[in-house]
Design an enzyme around this catalytic site. Sequence first.
Site, PDB file in Angstrom:
ATOM      1  N   GLY A  46       0.843  -1.191   0.000  1.00  0.00           N
ATOM      2  CA  GLY A  46       0.000   0.000   0.000  1.00  0.00           C
ATOM      3  C   GLY A  46       0.875   1.235   0.000  1.00  0.00           C
ATOM      4  O   GLY A  46       2.046   1.177   0.397  1.00  0.00           O
ATOM      5  N   GLN A  51       3.243   9.912   1.069  1.00  0.00           N
ATOM      6  CA  GLN A  51       4.512   9.162   1.104  1.00  0.00           C
ATOM      7  C   GLN A  51       5.375   9.419  -0.130  1.00  0.00           C
ATOM      8  O   GLN A  51       6.539   9.041  -0.149  1.00  0.00           O
ATOM      9  CB  GLN A  51       4.239   7.663   1.234  1.00  0.00           C
ATOM     10  CG  GLN A  51       3.601   7.304   2.572  1.00  0.00           C
ATOM     11  CD  GLN A  51       3.381   5.804   2.675  1.00  0.00           C
ATOM     12  OE1 GLN A  51       2.403   5.280   2.157  1.00  0.00           O
ATOM     13  NE2 GLN A  51       4.291   5.104   3.337  1.00  0.00           N
ATOM     14  N   CYS A 105       6.146   0.597   8.027  1.00  0.00           N
ATOM     15  CA  CYS A 105       5.745   1.677   7.124  1.00  0.00           C
ATOM     16  C   CYS A 105       6.952   2.062   6.279  1.00  0.00           C
ATOM     17  O   CYS A 105       8.051   2.231   6.805  1.00  0.00           O
ATOM     18  CB  CYS A 105       5.269   2.882   7.940  1.00  0.00           C
ATOM     19  SG  CYS A 105       4.773   4.278   6.919  1.00  0.00           S
ATOM     20  N   LEU A 106       6.733   2.200   4.976  1.00  0.00           N
ATOM     21  CA  LEU A 106       7.834   2.557   4.079  1.00  0.00           C
ATOM     22  C   LEU A 106       8.411   3.931   4.429  1.00  0.00           C
ATOM     23  O   LEU A 106       9.554   4.221   4.087  1.00  0.00           O
ATOM     24  CB  LEU A 106       7.341   2.546   2.626  1.00  0.00           C
ATOM     25  CG  LEU A 106       6.903   1.169   2.104  1.00  0.00           C
ATOM     26  CD1 LEU A 106       6.149   1.314   0.791  1.00  0.00           C
ATOM     27  CD2 LEU A 106       8.093   0.239   1.951  1.00  0.00           C
ATOM     28  N   HIS A 147      -4.376   1.705   7.489  1.00  0.00           N
ATOM     29  CA  HIS A 147      -3.049   2.319   7.573  1.00  0.00           C
ATOM     30  C   HIS A 147      -2.924   3.456   6.544  1.00  0.00           C
ATOM     31  O   HIS A 147      -2.454   4.548   6.871  1.00  0.00           O
ATOM     32  CB  HIS A 147      -1.987   1.234   7.336  1.00  0.00           C
ATOM     33  CG  HIS A 147      -0.569   1.705   7.390  1.00  0.00           C
ATOM     34  ND1 HIS A 147       0.320   1.316   8.370  1.00  0.00           N
ATOM     35  CD2 HIS A 147       0.132   2.534   6.568  1.00  0.00           C
ATOM     36  CE1 HIS A 147       1.499   1.889   8.149  1.00  0.00           C
ATOM     37  NE2 HIS A 147       1.416   2.637   7.053  1.00  0.00           N
ATOM     38  N   GLU A 148      -3.378   3.200   5.306  1.00  0.00           N
ATOM     39  CA  GLU A 148      -3.234   4.216   4.254  1.00  0.00           C
ATOM     40  C   GLU A 148      -4.139   5.422   4.505  1.00  0.00           C
ATOM     41  O   GLU A 148      -3.741   6.561   4.265  1.00  0.00           O
ATOM     42  CB  GLU A 148      -3.535   3.624   2.870  1.00  0.00           C
ATOM     43  CG  GLU A 148      -2.656   2.455   2.447  1.00  0.00           C
ATOM     44  CD  GLU A 148      -1.177   2.668   2.680  1.00  0.00           C
ATOM     45  OE1 GLU A 148      -0.709   3.824   2.664  1.00  0.00           O
ATOM     46  OE2 GLU A 148      -0.481   1.662   2.899  1.00  0.00           O
ATOM     47  N   HIS A 151      -2.648   7.768   6.862  1.00  0.00           N
ATOM     48  CA  HIS A 151      -1.624   8.632   6.251  1.00  0.00           C
ATOM     49  C   HIS A 151      -2.241   9.928   5.730  1.00  0.00           C
ATOM     50  O   HIS A 151      -1.605  10.984   5.765  1.00  0.00           O
ATOM     51  CB  HIS A 151      -0.959   7.915   5.064  1.00  0.00           C
ATOM     52  CG  HIS A 151       0.265   7.125   5.434  1.00  0.00           C
ATOM     53  ND1 HIS A 151       1.365   7.677   6.047  1.00  0.00           N
ATOM     54  CD2 HIS A 151       0.572   5.811   5.248  1.00  0.00           C
ATOM     55  CE1 HIS A 151       2.290   6.733   6.230  1.00  0.00           C
ATOM     56  NE2 HIS A 151       1.834   5.591   5.761  1.00  0.00           N
TER      57      HIS A 151
HETATM   58 ZN    ZN Z   1       2.807   3.778   5.951  1.00  0.00          ZN
END
Ligand code: ZN
Length: 178
Positions: A46, A51, A105-106, A147-148, A151
């Site tokens: 995702g 991000q 998380c990236l 999660h997304e 963000h």
């Molecule tokens: Zn994330």
Amino acid sequence: MTLRPIVTLPDPVLRRKARVVTAFDNKLQTLIDDMIETMRDAPGVGLAAPQVGLAERVIVVEYFEHEPKDEEEEAEQELKKKVWAMLNPEIVKTSAEKVMGVEGCLSIPGLVGEVERFEAIQVRGLNRRGQPMRVKAQGWLARIFQHEIDHLNGVLFTDIATHVWKPEENETEPENEV
Ligand code: ZN
């Protein structure tokens, strides 16, 4: 399609409330395609527009629509992963049940945390052409959407995790990275 650099903490864009998308133009289509490519390259399951440095309400998710029961079924289904691109997503229904799970998380490399999420949700939003869409998600797919969407509101998993730690090498799997 172009890979975009993934921004990491402490970049302030990760803390902003993202803007509602109102223009469904070529620029948006390019952004969505780039986000999908960037998510796959990471690899992750995702990605949210903040991000890649843009405070806009755009998310992409790539995962099994129905969670595989075991590794054998996962191998069979690997090619059946589905991609969702969603604009202005909103959670409109949640299960009573909540579940714990380990997320990474990236945008926060080197940390994972245990996070409680709704086991199932319904998400309403728009597809890339601006038409209404709805997703019913359960299990890990529901976790990825939650999660997304966080963000887009400047919320990171480390804000809501019961505890956060540095994983051993090999402890993180791509499906944890969102
Ligand atoms: Zn994330």
